[in-house]
Design a protein around this motif. Structure first.
Motif, mmCIF file in Angstrom:
data_model
loop_
_atom_site.group_PDB
_atom_site.id
_atom_site.type_symbol
_atom_site.label_atom_id
_atom_site.label_comp_id
_atom_site.label_asym_id
_atom_site.label_seq_id
_atom_site.Cartn_x
_atom_site.Cartn_y
_atom_site.Cartn_z
ATOM 1 N N GLY A 1 0.848 -1.205 0.072
ATOM 2 C CA GLY A 1 0.006 0.151 -0.037
ATOM 3 C C GLY A 1 0.799 1.128 -0.122
ATOM 4 O O GLY A 1 1.891 1.090 0.034
ATOM 5 N N ARG A 2 0.384 2.250 -0.129
ATOM 6 C CA ARG A 2 1.189 3.558 0.030
ATOM 7 C C ARG A 2 1.133 4.343 1.222
ATOM 8 O O ARG A 2 2.275 4.409 1.686
ATOM 9 C CB ARG A 2 0.385 4.630 -0.953
ATOM 10 N N GLU A 3 -0.052 4.458 1.954
ATOM 11 C CA GLU A 3 -0.035 4.918 3.370
ATOM 12 C C GLU A 3 0.109 3.910 4.397
ATOM 13 O O GLU A 3 0.575 4.307 5.561
ATOM 14 C CB GLU A 3 -1.245 5.790 3.567
ATOM 15 N N ARG A 4 -0.360 2.543 4.232
ATOM 16 C CA ARG A 4 -0.338 1.496 5.248
ATOM 17 C C ARG A 4 -0.089 0.146 4.525
ATOM 18 O O ARG A 4 -0.301 -0.076 3.303
ATOM 19 C CB ARG A 4 -1.294 1.603 6.138
ATOM 20 N N PHE A 5 0.586 -0.496 5.054
ATOM 21 C CA PHE A 5 0.700 -1.939 4.574
ATOM 22 C C PHE A 5 -0.307 -3.140 4.757
ATOM 23 O O PHE A 5 -0.112 -4.214 4.591
ATOM 24 C CB PHE A 5 2.324 -2.489 4.752
ATOM 25 N N VAL B 1 -10.200 -2.456 13.904
ATOM 26 C CA VAL B 1 -10.016 -3.111 15.205
ATOM 27 C C VAL B 1 -8.537 -3.113 15.469
ATOM 28 O O VAL B 1 -7.846 -4.274 15.755
ATOM 29 C CB VAL B 1 -10.629 -4.428 15.736
ATOM 30 N N GLY B 2 -7.802 -2.006 15.261
ATOM 31 C CA GLY B 2 -6.278 -1.971 15.344
ATOM 32 C C GLY B 2 -5.687 -1.843 14.017
ATOM 33 O O GLY B 2 -6.302 -1.741 13.000
ATOM 34 N N GLU B 3 -4.319 -1.430 14.164
ATOM 35 C CA GLU B 3 -3.689 -0.890 13.055
ATOM 36 C C GLU B 3 -2.387 -1.809 12.874
ATOM 37 O O GLU B 3 -1.793 -2.297 13.927
ATOM 38 C CB GLU B 3 -3.508 0.452 13.152
ATOM 39 N N ILE B 4 -1.870 -2.167 11.634
ATOM 40 C CA ILE B 4 -0.744 -2.666 11.361
ATOM 41 C C ILE B 4 0.430 -1.842 11.018
ATOM 42 O O ILE B 4 0.287 -1.218 9.975
ATOM 43 C CB ILE B 4 -1.154 -3.724 10.219
ATOM 44 N N SER B 5 1.414 -1.611 11.900
ATOM 45 C CA SER B 5 2.541 -0.533 11.706
ATOM 46 C C SER B 5 3.705 -1.430 11.855
ATOM 47 O O SER B 5 3.773 -2.352 12.488
ATOM 48 C CB SER B 5 2.182 0.464 12.564
ATOM 49 N N GLY B 6 4.888 -0.511 11.777
ATOM 50 C CA GLY B 6 6.053 -1.302 11.960
ATOM 51 C C GLY B 6 6.775 -1.587 10.949
ATOM 52 O O GLY B 6 8.039 -1.619 10.816
ATOM 53 N N HIS B 7 6.473 -1.984 9.775
ATOM 54 C CA HIS B 7 7.174 -2.251 8.696
ATOM 55 C C HIS B 7 7.051 -1.112 7.555
ATOM 56 O O HIS B 7 6.799 -0.180 7.443
ATOM 57 C CB HIS B 7 6.395 -3.213 7.837
ATOM 58 N N SER B 8 8.359 -1.012 6.957
ATOM 59 C CA SER B 8 8.904 -0.187 5.916
ATOM 60 C C SER B 8 8.607 -0.544 4.404
ATOM 61 O O SER B 8 8.875 0.177 3.652
ATOM 62 C CB SER B 8 10.306 0.291 6.316
ATOM 63 N N SER B 9 8.187 -1.570 4.474
ATOM 64 C CA SER B 9 7.870 -2.111 2.859
ATOM 65 C C SER B 9 6.834 -3.230 2.871
ATOM 66 O O SER B 9 6.424 -3.565 3.938
ATOM 67 C CB SER B 9 9.148 -2.716 2.155
ATOM 68 N N ILE B 10 6.792 -3.893 1.477
ATOM 69 C CA ILE B 10 5.351 -4.793 1.446
ATOM 70 C C ILE B 10 5.482 -5.859 2.589
ATOM 71 O O ILE B 10 6.500 -6.604 2.603
ATOM 72 C CB ILE B 10 5.739 -5.250 0.054
ATOM 73 N N ILE B 11 4.214 -5.990 3.210
ATOM 74 C CA ILE B 11 4.020 -7.031 4.061
ATOM 75 C C ILE B 11 3.699 -8.479 3.169
ATOM 76 O O ILE B 11 2.756 -8.293 2.370
ATOM 77 C CB ILE B 11 3.135 -7.011 5.051
ATOM 78 N N ASN B 12 4.294 -9.451 3.349
ATOM 79 C CA ASN B 12 4.085 -10.722 2.703
ATOM 80 C C ASN B 12 3.319 -11.606 3.210
ATOM 81 O O ASN B 12 2.461 -12.468 2.630
ATOM 82 C CB ASN B 12 5.428 -11.449 2.422
ATOM 83 N N SER B 13 3.238 -11.773 4.668
ATOM 84 C CA SER B 13 2.581 -12.915 5.310
ATOM 85 C C SER B 13 2.000 -12.281 6.539
ATOM 86 O O SER B 13 2.806 -11.399 7.312
ATOM 87 C CB SER B 13 3.556 -14.121 5.381
ATOM 88 N N VAL B 14 0.954 -12.872 7.156
ATOM 89 C CA VAL B 14 0.453 -12.500 8.180
ATOM 90 C C VAL B 14 -0.172 -13.992 9.051
ATOM 91 O O VAL B 14 -0.782 -14.793 8.531
ATOM 92 C CB VAL B 14 -0.675 -11.484 8.240
ATOM 93 N N SER B 15 -0.044 -13.810 10.452
ATOM 94 C CA SER B 15 -0.658 -14.956 11.148
ATOM 95 C C SER B 15 -1.308 -14.729 12.505
ATOM 96 O O SER B 15 -0.681 -13.494 13.131
ATOM 97 C CB SER B 15 0.394 -16.110 11.638
ATOM 98 N N ILE B 16 -2.456 -14.899 12.922
ATOM 99 C CA ILE B 16 -2.912 -14.610 14.137
ATOM 100 C C ILE B 16 -3.012 -15.830 14.984
ATOM 101 O O ILE B 16 -3.505 -16.833 14.851
ATOM 102 C CB ILE B 16 -4.374 -13.948 14.222
ATOM 103 N N ARG B 17 -2.623 -15.578 16.282
ATOM 104 C CA ARG B 17 -2.918 -16.666 17.452
ATOM 105 C C ARG B 17 -4.114 -16.969 17.711
ATOM 106 O O ARG B 17 -4.944 -16.181 17.932
ATOM 107 C CB ARG B 17 -1.966 -16.399 18.662
ATOM 108 N N PHE C 1 -5.475 -4.764 17.725
ATOM 109 C CA PHE C 1 -4.059 -5.106 17.658
ATOM 110 C C PHE C 1 -3.228 -3.821 17.595
ATOM 111 O O PHE C 1 -3.531 -2.781 16.920
ATOM 112 C CB PHE C 1 -3.981 -5.693 16.195
ATOM 113 N N LYS C 2 -2.087 -3.876 18.209
ATOM 114 C CA LYS C 2 -1.280 -2.608 18.144
ATOM 115 C C LYS C 2 0.231 -3.189 18.191
ATOM 116 O O LYS C 2 0.435 -4.421 18.636
ATOM 117 C CB LYS C 2 -1.556 -1.642 19.042
ATOM 118 N N PHE C 3 1.043 -2.464 17.650
ATOM 119 C CA PHE C 3 2.540 -2.672 17.420
ATOM 120 C C PHE C 3 3.165 -3.051 18.818
ATOM 121 O O PHE C 3 2.846 -2.356 19.932
ATOM 122 C CB PHE C 3 3.305 -1.536 16.903
#
Length: 610
Positions: free
Chosen positions: A122-126, A138-154, A178-180
């Motif tokens: 994405g441009r403003e968020r990944f 319900v939360g934001e996904i932050s902390g990465h500086s480039s394209i996110i390839n994969s995600v998993s939730i416990r 969810f937060k960083f």
């Protein structure tokens, strides 16, 4: 009169070199979900000829994930849209949400089947976290500086999530919301392609392009240890846990799938594809899933060619390989009849597959395929002929399902193929090549017009041109063509021709969607009322009696027509996204088959025709 879907022989999953393909199975381990073209397919693992197709996405789809409850699927596409829909019929969309401005790479569900995290480019968020039923944040996904390839939730509380990205790091999130929490860089030295929490929530694993397998504590996100150093010789594209949380499998570009024992920290079994020491790019393993809920411990892996391999521990060879097309199918042929009927399909990338109608199983034809789009098929009892944009005619053995050595260069780009009385006619942009007994016997150059399509029956050969005319020729024993008639009733370019099996009728389809049927004894118009397509007619096929015809068009519709009652027609709308490219009759005229831009082959039940 009615036409209803009987079965969908699904397309293969989308694959792309150097990019992981996500596979997902339902909680019972009965069905697999994957993206192909602009559709999502839900396919039975034990009987691959049973599948459902979800067609609401308008752009290329990228990922699909079953919810832990098994009732819903969340899918994403390259435009950044995520759709949540019912997994039973694959029709009703529950929610449609725009998450990011680019491609969705992966989606994860929480254990209650209520929250979704979708990640990608994405441009403003990944990525973003939403509720499945309303799309509320319900939360934001932050902390990465480039394209996110994969995600998993416990899947247990406290909720945790992990994301892996192209910035070589993994981000650990606390939820919900969810937060960083922490960013773990410096472990992986390349793109992180896969992350996964174990089903019991105790551990987390990440894999990537640097061939590293890193384990973490599932609750705190602390790195614990690395296993299998130096084992994989290529990027690891996928990882999937067993339901006992003691083992997982990894898929890699080194043509292997490895099964790991976590406590021992070593590979218990390796499946290698494409032979030892042979580099085979189509055998790159780009996705893997270990279906939960099964008792046989089967693992399903996906290679770059789009084949699904069924692997069982203790068995070196796959127990089953499910093959098909993942590019638009551009040609369809049919050989044999009844229970032994076989379909031949050729796709945009030159791949040719044959399909057993009874079992619905597809297999790739062995030998050297076309190097470009397959244009047309013709079959004789023991041979299947195909022409393609590599300007060649190839011959396959119909029983052995292999290409024979002979490849004949055509005089120009082929536009169509026809067969009659032991001869094969190939229409090219510069003329007609005639083959007999697999050898070129005559080449008829055409100066006055450019052929666009061809059909043959008995001694008659019909050639359509780009100036709205059909030229009728007769062929003699010396393979010479003599002009006989010109049919100039069409108001648009001729795009499809078909003689009825006894040669008594000729149907002519054009680029504006009209079909006209001529009587070949007098060349009078039998009917001109078959005009319901709204775009180019791409294919026409007659039933054995010559009383009904089926046609497909660029308008995505399939129509079945009657000669006796031309006003009565039946329509299968939106049969194939991006257009229908081939039609044929099945089962003695009770069913029709169609194929097209969505790379699937569909069988329809037709009833109540006159």
């Amino acid at each position: 009169m009615s036409i209803v879907i009987d079965k969908i022989l699904a397309a293969s999953p989308n694959t792309e070199r150097g990019r992981p393909t996500q596979l997902s199975t339902d909680p019972k381990g009965e069905r697999i979900a994957y993206a192909s073209g602009k559709s999502i397919f839900l396919r039975s693992l034990d009987n691959p000829s049973l599948s459902k197709q979800y067609t609401t996405h308008t752009t290329q789809t990228t990922v699909a994930r079953f919810s832990p409850s098994g009732f819903y699927v969340a899918s994403g596409d390259v435009s950044g849209a995520v759709k949540v829909w019912d997994a039973v019929e694959a029709v009703n969309t529950k929610g449609e949400y725009h998450i990011i401005s680019g491609r969705i790479n992966d989606i994860a569900w929480d254990g209650d089947s209520q929250r979704i995290i979708a990640v990608g480019d994405g441009r403003e968020r990944f990525g973003h976290c939403i509720t499945a039923d309303s799309g509320n944040s319900v939360g934001e996904i932050s902390g990465h500086s480039s394209i996110i390839n994969s995600v998993s939730i416990r899947q247990q509380r406290p909720l945790r999530a992990a994301t892996g990205a192209d910035d070589s790091s993994m981000v650990f999130l606390h939820g919900a919301p969810f937060k960083f929490a922490t960013k773990l860089g410096g472990l992986h030295k390349g793109y992180v392609y896969g992350v996964g929490f174990s089903p019991d929530g105790g551990q987390l694993v990440s894999v990537g392009a640097d061939r590293r397998i890193q384990l973490y504590d599932g609750k705190t996100g602390e790195p614990t240890h690395q296993i299998g150093e130096g084992e994989h010789k290529g990027s690891i594209f996928g990882v999937s846990w067993a339901k006992d949380s003691k083992r997982f499998v990894t898929a890699s570009a080194d043509q292997t799938v490895k099964l790991w024992d976590v406590e021992a920290g070593k590979a218990v079994q390796t499946w290698r594809f494409g032979g030892e020491g042979i580099v085979s790019i189509p055998d790159h393993q780009v996705g893997v899933v270990w279906p939960a809920g099964r008792s046989d411990g089967m693992v399903v892996s996906l290679n770059l060619a789009g084949d699904l391999n069924y692997l069982v521990e203790g068995n070196q060879k796959p127990t089953k390989v499910v093959q098909g097309h993942n590019k638009s199918i551009t040609a369809l042929g049919s050989s044999g009849s009844g229970k032994s009927q076989t379909f031949w399909t050729g796709s945009f990338d030159g791949r040719v597959c044959s399909w057993d109608v009874g079992s619905g199983i597809g297999s790739t034809i062995e030998g050297e395929p076309h190097s470009n789009q397959v244009t047309a098929f013709q079959t004789t009892p023991d041979r299947a002929y195909s022409v393609g944009w590599d300007d060649t005619l190839r011959v396959a053995d119909a029983d052995g399902k292999t290409f024979l050595g002979e490849t004949t260069k055509l005089s120009a780009q082929p536009k169509g193929l026809a067969a009659a009385e032991g001869r094969i006619f190939a229409a090219t942009v510069s003329g007609i090549d005639i083959f007999s007994k697999d050898k070129l016997v005559a080449n008829v150059p055409i100066k006055d017009f450019t052929p666009t399509s061809i059909a043959a029956a008995g001694v008659l050969v019909a050639v359509g041109d780009d100036a709205n005319t059909v030229h009728i020729y007769t062929v003699d024993s010396g393979n010479r063509l003599s002009p006989k008639e010109k049919l100039s009733k069409s108001t648009a370019q001729i795009t499809a021709l078909a003689f009825s099996p006894d040669g008594a009728l000729l149907s002519v389809g054009n680029s504006s969607g009209k079909i006209v049927v001529y009587d070949t004894s007098s060349w009078d118009v039998k009917t001109d009322r078959w005009s319901a397509h709204t775009a180019r007619v791409t294919c026409i096929a007659w039933n054995a009696e010559g009383s009904l015809a089926v046609s497909g068009g660029l308008d995505t519709n399939v129509f079945v027509w009657s000669v006796k009652a031309p006003g009565k027609r039946v329509k299968a709308s939106n049969a194939h996204k991006d257009g229908v490219n081939g039609v044929a009759w099945v089962d003695g005229g009770h069913k029709v088959a169609s194929t097209g831009g969505d790379a699937s082959l569909k069988i329809w039940d037709v009833s109540g025709l006159e």
